[in-house]
Design a protein around this motif. Sequence first.
Motif, PDB file in Angstrom:
ATOM      1  N   ASP A  63      -3.253  11.432   7.958  1.00 42.75           N
ATOM      2  CA  ASP A  63      -3.378  10.175   7.208  1.00 42.75           C
ATOM      3  C   ASP A  63      -4.284  10.343   5.988  1.00 42.75           C
ATOM      4  O   ASP A  63      -4.406   9.416   5.175  1.00 42.75           O
ATOM      5  CB  ASP A  63      -3.958   9.075   8.097  1.00 42.75           C
ATOM      6  CG  ASP A  63      -3.021   8.679   9.224  1.00 42.75           C
ATOM      7  OD1 ASP A  63      -3.513   8.462  10.358  1.00 42.75           O
ATOM      8  OD2 ASP A  63      -1.802   8.575   8.978  1.00 42.75           O
ATOM      9  N   TYR A  90      -5.217   6.165  -1.127  1.00 45.67           N
ATOM     10  CA  TYR A  90      -4.429   4.974  -0.849  1.00 45.67           C
ATOM     11  C   TYR A  90      -4.482   4.047  -2.062  1.00 45.67           C
ATOM     12  O   TYR A  90      -5.559   3.744  -2.579  1.00 45.67           O
ATOM     13  CB  TYR A  90      -4.981   4.258   0.384  1.00 45.67           C
ATOM     14  CG  TYR A  90      -4.595   4.938   1.676  1.00 45.67           C
ATOM     15  CD1 TYR A  90      -5.137   6.177   2.013  1.00 45.67           C
ATOM     16  CD2 TYR A  90      -3.690   4.365   2.552  1.00 45.67           C
ATOM     17  CE1 TYR A  90      -4.781   6.824   3.193  1.00 45.67           C
ATOM     18  CE2 TYR A  90      -3.325   4.991   3.739  1.00 45.67           C
ATOM     19  CZ  TYR A  90      -3.875   6.219   4.050  1.00 45.67           C
ATOM     20  OH  TYR A  90      -3.518   6.855   5.220  1.00 45.67           O
ATOM     21  N   ARG A 140       0.391   5.729  -0.369  1.00 48.32           N
ATOM     22  CA  ARG A 140      -0.620   6.789  -0.283  1.00 48.32           C
ATOM     23  C   ARG A 140      -0.044   8.088  -0.813  1.00 48.32           C
ATOM     24  O   ARG A 140       1.177   8.284  -0.810  1.00 48.32           O
ATOM     25  CB  ARG A 140      -1.108   6.963   1.150  1.00 48.32           C
ATOM     26  CG  ARG A 140      -0.063   7.523   2.116  1.00 48.32           C
ATOM     27  CD  ARG A 140      -0.621   7.540   3.537  1.00 48.32           C
ATOM     28  NE  ARG A 140       0.329   8.137   4.484  1.00 48.32           N
ATOM     29  CZ  ARG A 140       0.128   8.189   5.793  1.00 48.32           C
ATOM     30  NH1 ARG A 140      -0.969   7.672   6.331  1.00 48.32           N
ATOM     31  NH2 ARG A 140       1.031   8.745   6.569  1.00 48.32           N
ATOM     32  N   TRP A 174       0.847  -1.188   0.000  1.00 48.22           N
ATOM     33  CA  TRP A 174       0.000   0.000   0.000  1.00 48.22           C
ATOM     34  C   TRP A 174       0.889   1.247   0.000  1.00 48.22           C
ATOM     35  O   TRP A 174       1.875   1.314   0.744  1.00 48.22           O
ATOM     36  CB  TRP A 174      -0.892   0.027   1.233  1.00 48.22           C
ATOM     37  CG  TRP A 174      -1.973  -1.000   1.252  1.00 48.22           C
ATOM     38  CD1 TRP A 174      -1.921  -2.237   1.807  1.00 48.22           C
ATOM     39  CD2 TRP A 174      -3.277  -0.878   0.664  1.00 48.22           C
ATOM     40  NE1 TRP A 174      -3.112  -2.903   1.615  1.00 48.22           N
ATOM     41  CE2 TRP A 174      -3.962  -2.091   0.920  1.00 48.22           C
ATOM     42  CE3 TRP A 174      -3.949   0.129  -0.037  1.00 48.22           C
ATOM     43  CZ2 TRP A 174      -5.273  -2.313   0.493  1.00 48.22           C
ATOM     44  CZ3 TRP A 174      -5.243  -0.095  -0.455  1.00 48.22           C
ATOM     45  CH2 TRP A 174      -5.894  -1.308  -0.192  1.00 48.22           C
ATOM     46  N   ARG A 219       4.221  10.526  -3.290  1.00 52.45           N
ATOM     47  CA  ARG A 219       3.708   9.223  -2.902  1.00 52.45           C
ATOM     48  C   ARG A 219       4.552   8.654  -1.770  1.00 52.45           C
ATOM     49  O   ARG A 219       5.774   8.744  -1.786  1.00 52.45           O
ATOM     50  CB  ARG A 219       3.728   8.282  -4.102  1.00 52.45           C
ATOM     51  CG  ARG A 219       3.052   6.949  -3.856  1.00 52.45           C
ATOM     52  CD  ARG A 219       3.050   6.129  -5.127  1.00 52.45           C
ATOM     53  NE  ARG A 219       2.287   6.773  -6.180  1.00 52.45           N
ATOM     54  CZ  ARG A 219       2.191   6.301  -7.417  1.00 52.45           C
ATOM     55  NH1 ARG A 219       2.850   5.206  -7.740  1.00 52.45           N
ATOM     56  NH2 ARG A 219       1.479   6.935  -8.315  1.00 52.45           N
ATOM     57  N   GLY A 236      -6.930   3.246  -6.524  1.00 54.41           N
ATOM     58  CA  GLY A 236      -6.864   4.145  -5.382  1.00 54.41           C
ATOM     59  C   GLY A 236      -8.208   4.282  -4.686  1.00 54.41           C
ATOM     60  O   GLY A 236      -9.269   4.223  -5.315  1.00 54.41           O
TER      61      GLY A 236
END
Length: 124
Positions: free
Chosen positions: A89, A93, A37, A35, A44, A117
Motif C-alpha cells: 500500500d 496518495y 495512489r 483517491w 497511478r 499528494g
Amino acid sequence: VQLQASGGGLVQAGGSLRLSCSVSGRTFNMRTTGWFRQAPGKEREFVAAVRWSGGSPHYGDSVKGRYAISKDNAKNTVYLQMNNLKPEDTAVYYCAAGNPILTATRDSQFYNYWGQGTLVTVSS
C-alpha cells in the motif's frame, strides 16, 4: 477548485491511517471526489471515490474490505480510512475531484483537479 490532502505517514504493516482531503473553491460542479495512489515505478491506481450527492462508494479491488471512504458535506472534506495496511500500500496518495460518469469513476482522466499528494509508507 483546490484540494488539500493530509494524513500520510509511516505505519507498520497491519496498522491504520486516515487521510483527509479538503476541497475548496468552485466545487458546485464537481460531483465526485476520489483517491488515487502511485507507487514508485508503477502506474497511478484508483483507490476509492464517493459522490457528494450520495450513493454507494467505489473501491479499487486491492483495497476492498480494508479501506473506507467517507465525506463530510458541511466541511467539504473527504476521508479515507485505511486499515490492515500492507507494504504494497506504500505510495503517494492523491485526492482528486471531477465529474466522471458512474461507469468511469475509476478513470483518472475524468478528474479535473488534483491535490498535492501525501506519502503513505507501510513498513513490514
